[in-house]
Write a protein that holds these residues in place. Structure first.
Motif, PDB file in Angstrom:
ATOM      1  N   PRO A 103      12.496  16.590  -0.491  1.00 55.73           N
ATOM      2  CA  PRO A 103      12.772  15.965  -1.888  1.00 55.73           C
ATOM      3  C   PRO A 103      12.088  14.482  -2.935  1.00 55.73           C
ATOM      4  N   LEU A 104      11.702  14.681  -4.044  1.00 58.16           N
ATOM      5  CA  LEU A 104      10.946  13.087  -4.022  1.00 58.16           C
ATOM      6  C   LEU A 104      12.518  13.020  -4.319  1.00 58.16           C
ATOM      7  N   ASP A 105      13.450  12.392  -4.664  1.00 58.83           N
ATOM      8  CA  ASP A 105      13.935  11.688  -4.997  1.00 58.83           C
ATOM      9  C   ASP A 105      14.649  11.112  -3.348  1.00 58.83           C
ATOM     10  N   GLN A 106      14.314  11.843  -2.389  1.00 56.42           N
ATOM     11  CA  GLN A 106      13.957  11.326  -0.928  1.00 56.42           C
ATOM     12  C   GLN A 106      13.030  10.470  -0.466  1.00 56.42           C
ATOM     13  N   TRP A 107      11.969  10.536  -0.857  1.00 55.93           N
ATOM     14  CA  TRP A 107      10.371   9.380  -0.937  1.00 55.93           C
ATOM     15  C   TRP A 107      11.212   8.519  -2.143  1.00 55.93           C
ATOM     16  N   LEU A 116       1.752  -9.959  -5.089  1.00 57.95           N
ATOM     17  CA  LEU A 116       0.874  -8.212  -4.506  1.00 57.95           C
ATOM     18  C   LEU A 116       2.993  -7.517  -4.665  1.00 57.95           C
ATOM     19  N   LEU A 117       3.566  -7.891  -3.375  1.00 58.41           N
ATOM     20  CA  LEU A 117       4.472  -7.256  -3.397  1.00 58.41           C
ATOM     21  C   LEU A 117       5.191  -7.139  -4.686  1.00 58.41           C
ATOM     22  N   ASP A 118       5.436  -8.400  -5.427  1.00 63.73           N
ATOM     23  CA  ASP A 118       6.192  -8.186  -6.574  1.00 63.73           C
ATOM     24  C   ASP A 118       5.732  -7.114  -7.925  1.00 63.73           C
ATOM     25  N   GLU A 119       4.046  -7.343  -7.889  1.00 63.32           N
ATOM     26  CA  GLU A 119       3.761  -5.966  -8.664  1.00 63.32           C
ATOM     27  C   GLU A 119       3.539  -4.788  -8.287  1.00 63.32           C
ATOM     28  N   SER A 120       3.568  -4.403  -6.669  1.00 63.27           N
ATOM     29  CA  SER A 120       3.752  -3.113  -6.524  1.00 63.27           C
ATOM     30  C   SER A 120       5.262  -2.913  -6.668  1.00 63.27           C
ATOM     31  N   ARG A 121       6.787  -3.704  -6.480  1.00 67.03           N
ATOM     32  CA  ARG A 121       7.825  -3.224  -7.003  1.00 67.03           C
ATOM     33  C   ARG A 121       7.621  -2.705  -8.561  1.00 67.03           C
ATOM     34  N   GLY A 122       7.052  -3.897  -9.276  1.00 71.72           N
ATOM     35  CA  GLY A 122       6.793  -3.585 -10.456  1.00 71.72           C
ATOM     36  C   GLY A 122       6.530  -2.563 -11.155  1.00 71.72           C
ATOM     37  N   LYS A 123       5.319  -1.923 -10.487  1.00 71.26           N
ATOM     38  CA  LYS A 123       4.378  -0.696 -11.042  1.00 71.26           C
ATOM     39  C   LYS A 123       4.979   0.193 -10.746  1.00 71.26           C
ATOM     40  N   PHE A 124       6.320   0.342  -9.121  1.00 70.83           N
ATOM     41  CA  PHE A 124       7.046   1.401  -8.779  1.00 70.83           C
ATOM     42  C   PHE A 124       8.122   1.914  -9.911  1.00 70.83           C
ATOM     43  N   LEU A 142       0.967  -0.787  -0.037  1.00 68.40           N
ATOM     44  CA  LEU A 142      -0.193   0.101  -0.205  1.00 68.40           C
ATOM     45  C   LEU A 142       0.613   0.809   0.204  1.00 68.40           C
ATOM     46  N   THR A 143       1.989   0.996   0.375  1.00 66.73           N
ATOM     47  CA  THR A 143       2.740   2.064   0.681  1.00 66.73           C
ATOM     48  C   THR A 143       3.410   2.993  -0.932  1.00 66.73           C
ATOM     49  N   GLU A 144       3.834   1.455  -1.156  1.00 67.98           N
ATOM     50  CA  GLU A 144       4.841   1.510  -2.963  1.00 67.98           C
ATOM     51  C   GLU A 144       3.427   2.043  -2.771  1.00 67.98           C
ATOM     52  N   ALA A 145       2.438   1.808  -3.599  1.00 73.03           N
ATOM     53  CA  ALA A 145       1.111   2.166  -4.765  1.00 73.03           C
ATOM     54  C   ALA A 145       0.980   3.901  -4.206  1.00 73.03           C
ATOM     55  N   SER A 146       1.203   4.505  -2.571  1.00 72.16           N
ATOM     56  CA  SER A 146       1.044   5.824  -2.392  1.00 72.16           C
ATOM     57  C   SER A 146       1.840   6.974  -2.254  1.00 72.16           C
ATOM     58  N   PHE A 147       3.163   5.950  -2.508  1.00 72.14           N
ATOM     59  CA  PHE A 147       4.687   6.524  -3.525  1.00 72.14           C
ATOM     60  C   PHE A 147       3.956   7.712  -4.488  1.00 72.14           C
ATOM     61  N   ILE A 148       4.178   5.776  -5.441  1.00 71.98           N
ATOM     62  CA  ILE A 148       4.154   6.981  -7.222  1.00 71.98           C
ATOM     63  C   ILE A 148       3.023   8.032  -7.017  1.00 71.98           C
ATOM     64  N   ARG A 149       1.632   7.566  -6.538  1.00 67.57           N
ATOM     65  CA  ARG A 149       0.545   9.039  -6.337  1.00 67.57           C
ATOM     66  C   ARG A 149       1.590   9.566  -6.251  1.00 67.57           C
ATOM     67  N   LEU A 150       2.079   9.423  -4.803  1.00 64.47           N
ATOM     68  CA  LEU A 150       2.347  11.434  -4.902  1.00 64.47           C
ATOM     69  C   LEU A 150       3.546  11.961  -4.996  1.00 64.47           C
ATOM     70  N   ILE A 151       4.007  11.256  -6.246  1.00 66.19           N
ATOM     71  CA  ILE A 151       5.402  11.161  -6.470  1.00 66.19           C
ATOM     72  C   ILE A 151       5.170  12.157  -7.855  1.00 66.19           C
ATOM     73  N   ALA A 152       3.629  10.979  -8.879  1.00 63.67           N
ATOM     74  CA  ALA A 152       4.244  11.856  -9.559  1.00 63.67           C
ATOM     75  C   ALA A 152       3.042  12.951  -9.363  1.00 63.67           C
ATOM     76  N   TRP A 153       1.859  13.368  -8.387  1.00 63.13           N
ATOM     77  CA  TRP A 153       1.592  14.191  -8.558  1.00 63.13           C
ATOM     78  C   TRP A 153       2.282  15.469  -8.118  1.00 63.13           C
ATOM     79  N   ALA A 154       3.412  15.017  -6.996  1.00 63.22           N
ATOM     80  CA  ALA A 154       4.174  16.333  -7.182  1.00 63.22           C
ATOM     81  C   ALA A 154       5.433  16.822  -8.089  1.00 63.22           C
ATOM     82  N   LEU A 155       5.451  15.984  -9.299  1.00 67.25           N
ATOM     83  CA  LEU A 155       6.221  16.019 -10.270  1.00 67.25           C
ATOM     84  C   LEU A 155       4.842  17.151 -11.010  1.00 67.25           C
TER      85      LEU A 155
END
Length: 168
Positions: A140-144, A105-113, A48-61
């Motif tokens: 900074p997003l790179d630290q995310w 699920l872990l493989d899927e979330s890492r693949g998406k990330f 869930l965290t990995e998926a939320s990081f994708i959303r927030l980084i994409a939004w912030a960019l």
């Protein structure tokens, strides 16, 4: 994505899978106590965290007015002596998970990330833009991105603790 970040992500994920792959589904879903997460829930939280990081980084960019934030010591996230409540959107389900389900699920979330990171046309923007972390402040997003493996290391230690409780 830098090779170093990719290596950290791979190494940490491999360590996580090593910790869980030989557990029975019963061990995997056993909670140390009523107020704690099972190992399955810890792993679900990571997806869930990995998926939320994708959303927030994409939004912030996409934000034009995102300011450059100072670098923080993000390794304090790995310190298990400091309890940090999970934000509601990354609280794991109470469901019964099989080890195999979670590994998928872990493989899927890492693949998406990693696929998401590979779509970032100008990776230098990750250092120039920031987003507010609930405990670290503007980051900074790179630290995310780095935080994904550090956060996972924190939870690998938690999994080891849970396994030790069940073995005693």
């Amino acid at each position: 994505m830098s090779q170093l970040i990719n290596d950290h992500l791979c190494e940490t994920r491999n360590n996580l899978v090593e910790e869980i792959k030989l557990l029975s589904d019963t061990q995997f879903n056993a909670k140390p106590d009523a107020n704690s997460w099972s190992i399955a829930q810890v792993c679900h939280h990571l997806t869930l965290t990995e998926a939320s990081f994708i959303r927030l980084i994409a939004w912030a960019l996409k934000q034009e007015n995102s300011k450059q934030a100072g670098r923080k010591n993000i390794h304090i996230i790995a310190d298990r002596t400091k309890k940090v409540p999970a934000p509601e959107f990354v609280v794991p389900a109470e469901d019964f998970f099989t080890v195999q389900q979670i590994i998928e699920l872990l493989d899927e979330s890492r693949g998406k990330f990693t696929a998401f990171l590979d779509t970032i046309e100008d990776p230098s923007l990750l250092a120039e833009k920031s987003y507010k972390h609930p405990f670290l402040g503007d980051l900074p997003l790179d630290q995310w991105v780095e935080l994904v493996s550090i956060h996972e290391q924190r939870h690998i230690e938690q999994i080891k603790e849970i396994k030790n409780i069940h073995q005693s």
